[in-house]
Design a protein around this motif. Structure first.
Motif, mmCIF file in Angstrom:
data_model
loop_
_atom_site.group_PDB
_atom_site.id
_atom_site.type_symbol
_atom_site.label_atom_id
_atom_site.label_comp_id
_atom_site.label_asym_id
_atom_site.label_seq_id
_atom_site.Cartn_x
_atom_site.Cartn_y
_atom_site.Cartn_z
ATOM 1 N N SER A 122 -9.153 2.513 -2.266
ATOM 2 C CA SER A 122 -9.024 1.065 -2.313
ATOM 3 C C SER A 122 -8.105 0.622 -3.459
ATOM 4 O O SER A 122 -7.241 -0.241 -3.288
ATOM 5 C CB SER A 122 -10.404 0.427 -2.477
ATOM 6 O OG SER A 122 -10.305 -0.953 -2.643
ATOM 7 N N ARG A 145 -4.470 1.565 -2.576
ATOM 8 C CA ARG A 145 -3.906 0.641 -1.583
ATOM 9 C C ARG A 145 -3.528 -0.690 -2.226
ATOM 10 O O ARG A 145 -2.501 -1.275 -1.898
ATOM 11 C CB ARG A 145 -4.904 0.412 -0.458
ATOM 12 C CG ARG A 145 -4.994 1.567 0.488
ATOM 13 C CD ARG A 145 -5.925 1.234 1.621
ATOM 14 N NE ARG A 145 -6.048 2.375 2.517
ATOM 15 C CZ ARG A 145 -7.070 2.576 3.319
ATOM 16 N NH1 ARG A 145 -8.070 1.723 3.341
ATOM 17 N NH2 ARG A 145 -7.101 3.626 4.097
ATOM 18 N N GLN A 177 -0.342 -0.203 -4.051
ATOM 19 C CA GLN A 177 0.769 -0.103 -3.114
ATOM 20 C C GLN A 177 1.166 -1.466 -2.571
ATOM 21 O O GLN A 177 2.350 -1.749 -2.385
ATOM 22 C CB GLN A 177 0.428 0.867 -1.979
ATOM 23 C CG GLN A 177 0.391 2.296 -2.439
ATOM 24 C CD GLN A 177 -0.071 3.268 -1.369
ATOM 25 O OE1 GLN A 177 -0.866 2.913 -0.496
ATOM 26 N NE2 GLN A 177 0.408 4.496 -1.433
ATOM 27 N N ARG A 178 0.191 -2.344 -2.326
ATOM 28 C CA ARG A 178 0.511 -3.691 -1.865
ATOM 29 C C ARG A 178 1.256 -4.461 -2.948
ATOM 30 O O ARG A 178 2.237 -5.148 -2.669
ATOM 31 C CB ARG A 178 -0.754 -4.436 -1.471
ATOM 32 C CG ARG A 178 -1.250 -4.117 -0.095
ATOM 33 C CD ARG A 178 -2.286 -5.116 0.391
ATOM 34 N NE ARG A 178 -3.404 -5.297 -0.529
ATOM 35 C CZ ARG A 178 -4.526 -4.588 -0.514
ATOM 36 N NH1 ARG A 178 -4.683 -3.625 0.375
ATOM 37 N NH2 ARG A 178 -5.484 -4.837 -1.368
ATOM 38 N N ASP A 200 3.649 -0.401 1.002
ATOM 39 C CA ASP A 200 2.493 -0.020 1.820
ATOM 40 C C ASP A 200 2.783 1.228 2.613
ATOM 41 O O ASP A 200 3.877 1.405 3.130
ATOM 42 C CB ASP A 200 2.143 -1.136 2.814
ATOM 43 C CG ASP A 200 1.283 -2.214 2.194
ATOM 44 O OD1 ASP A 200 0.614 -1.914 1.209
ATOM 45 O OD2 ASP A 200 1.292 -3.335 2.715
#
Length: 74
Positions: free
Chosen positions: A61, A64, A67-68, A73
């Protein structure tokens, strides 16, 4: 083993995939915690063998989310 537990192999697979996509992994001195650095320099500290069954899910989590933020992504 619980249905919700994860093996060290799961963490290793995650680390290997991230390193292939440009992240840098530095193992901990005593093997307890490693450090993952994103391509843009953000740091994530991960437990190599966490006792919490949610540890891998929480790590994924966080990654991610980074990465966002960094706009890559995967």
């Amino acid at each position: 083993m619980s249905a919700f537990s994860h093996s060290r192999g799961d963490h290793r697979d995650l680390i290997r995939d991230l390193v292939r996509s440009g992240w840098i992994y530095t193992p901990g001195r005593k093997g307890n915690h490693g450090k993952l650095r994103s391509p843009q320099g953000r740091l994530v500290v991960i437990a190599n063998s966490a006792s919490d069954h949610r540890a891998l899910k929480n790590t994924v989590s966080i990654i991610r989310r980074i990465q966002r933020i960094e706009g890559n992504d995967q």
